[in-house]
Design an enzyme around this catalytic site. Sequence first.
Site, short mmCIF file in Angstrom:
data_model
loop_
_atom_site.label_atom_id
_atom_site.label_comp_id
_atom_site.label_asym_id
_atom_site.label_seq_id
_atom_site.Cartn_x
_atom_site.Cartn_y
_atom_site.Cartn_z
N ARG A 180 0.84 -1.19 0.00
CA ARG A 180 0.00 0.00 0.00
C ARG A 180 0.88 1.25 0.00
O ARG A 180 2.04 1.22 0.38
CB ARG A 180 -0.93 0.01 1.21
CG ARG A 180 -1.89 -1.17 1.29
CD ARG A 180 -2.73 -1.08 2.55
NE ARG A 180 -3.70 -2.16 2.67
CZ ARG A 180 -3.45 -3.34 3.23
NH1 ARG A 180 -2.24 -3.59 3.74
NH2 ARG A 180 -4.39 -4.28 3.30
N LYS A 195 -2.21 -1.51 7.37
CA LYS A 195 -3.61 -1.14 7.52
C LYS A 195 -4.33 -2.07 8.50
O LYS A 195 -5.22 -1.65 9.23
CB LYS A 195 -4.30 -1.20 6.15
CG LYS A 195 -5.76 -0.78 6.17
CD LYS A 195 -6.36 -0.85 4.78
CE LYS A 195 -7.83 -0.46 4.80
NZ LYS A 195 -8.44 -0.54 3.45
N HIS A 229 -3.75 3.20 -5.85
CA HIS A 229 -4.17 1.93 -5.24
C HIS A 229 -4.45 0.87 -6.31
O HIS A 229 -4.41 -0.33 -6.02
CB HIS A 229 -5.40 2.13 -4.37
CG HIS A 229 -5.69 0.96 -3.47
ND1 HIS A 229 -4.93 0.67 -2.36
CD2 HIS A 229 -6.64 -0.01 -3.53
CE1 HIS A 229 -5.40 -0.42 -1.77
NE2 HIS A 229 -6.44 -0.84 -2.46
N ARG A 277 -1.79 -1.75 -6.59
CA ARG A 277 -1.88 -2.89 -5.66
C ARG A 277 -2.81 -3.96 -6.25
O ARG A 277 -2.53 -5.15 -6.16
CB ARG A 277 -2.39 -2.41 -4.30
CG ARG A 277 -2.64 -3.52 -3.28
CD ARG A 277 -2.91 -2.91 -1.92
NE ARG A 277 -3.55 -3.83 -0.98
CZ ARG A 277 -2.93 -4.71 -0.22
NH1 ARG A 277 -1.61 -4.84 -0.33
NH2 ARG A 277 -3.59 -5.48 0.62
N HIS A 291 -3.90 -9.31 3.22
CA HIS A 291 -5.36 -9.34 3.34
C HIS A 291 -5.75 -10.26 4.48
O HIS A 291 -5.24 -11.37 4.61
CB HIS A 291 -6.00 -9.82 2.04
CG HIS A 291 -5.99 -8.80 0.96
ND1 HIS A 291 -4.96 -8.67 0.06
CD2 HIS A 291 -6.88 -7.82 0.65
CE1 HIS A 291 -5.21 -7.68 -0.77
NE2 HIS A 291 -6.38 -7.14 -0.43
N TYR A 309 -9.71 -9.29 -6.06
CA TYR A 309 -8.47 -8.94 -6.74
C TYR A 309 -8.08 -9.97 -7.80
O TYR A 309 -7.10 -9.79 -8.50
CB TYR A 309 -7.33 -8.82 -5.73
CG TYR A 309 -7.38 -7.57 -4.90
CD1 TYR A 309 -6.79 -6.40 -5.34
CD2 TYR A 309 -8.03 -7.54 -3.68
CE1 TYR A 309 -6.83 -5.24 -4.59
CE2 TYR A 309 -8.09 -6.40 -2.91
CZ TYR A 309 -7.48 -5.25 -3.37
OH TYR A 309 -7.54 -4.10 -2.62
#
Length: 328
Positions: free
Chosen positions: A199, A226, A280, A283, A306, A315
Amino acid sequence: MATITRRGMGQWQVKVRRKGYPVQTRTFDTRADAEAWSRGIESQMDRATFVSTTAAEKTSLAQAIDRYKKDVCPSLARGGIAQMANLDRLKENLGATSLATLDSAQISAYREIMLKTYSLQTVRHDMGLLNRVLKCCQIDWGINLPRGLPTANVRLPKMPRARERRLKPGEEERLLTAARQYGGEIADIIIFAIETAMRRNEIAQMRWEQVELRRKVVSLLSEQTKTGEPRQVPLSVKAAEILTKRNVDIGPVWRITPNAITTAFMRVTGRAGLDDLRFHDLRHEATSRLFEKGLNMMEVAEVTGHKTLEMLKRYTHLNAESLAVKLM
């Protein structure tokens, strides 16, 4: 047995005593109301369905939120800092309401008001956090909610279809050409993002003390991710080459802030004619490429950080040509 006593002008206090139950007390403006309430309580006790709501009546949502901050937040990632703004917003708008009277209509009204100012995702986070606070009241703190969980009867704002932007043929070359013309570190950061799936904030906060070029690994700290969990990110050959040529071994890896990365990237995409591309999205591109290289979902999750495999599914927009090769 119910005892009704007159207390001053227009005040009637009723007490219901029954073996096996705590004494129930309530004050009413009329004797008729006091008698009706006591009959209802006694009827519930006769059927063994009575559950005291005194704690819910005496506890406001603001008090419950304060207790959640004190008892629960310290055990969350980064001490629950990420949840504080949501909790403060809930407390400001709904805090005066008692837990006994909080209902789905009030929560729905809050949702609609917040949607005029905040994003769908932010409002969804508010609603989810309110649900967790109320569950704590019931499960952990023994506060019976007479209306059940009012959040269960409130619809969450529906999120739009997840963004699926990937780089099209020729776009990566255009992007990097524009980035090199722009100058500074942005070209290397773009390549690094595509190679590592990190990120923006994770990249900007990297320090050389966390980089092990011999092992080809970057060790991210919990306060940098995150999810609030530490993670080791493997470095591809290209990613390792970028760090090697910088030839520094202490302090920040990049001399640029997260916001500056966004600003530079927007200017670069403008030059490249890729105005719909966001940082983003790199990513998303990187994560999809990991699947195309043959990594399974658990391996990709280990790289990207994740938390759930469900989050990772969006994704996996794999390149059709790569899939065709596997089918040969």
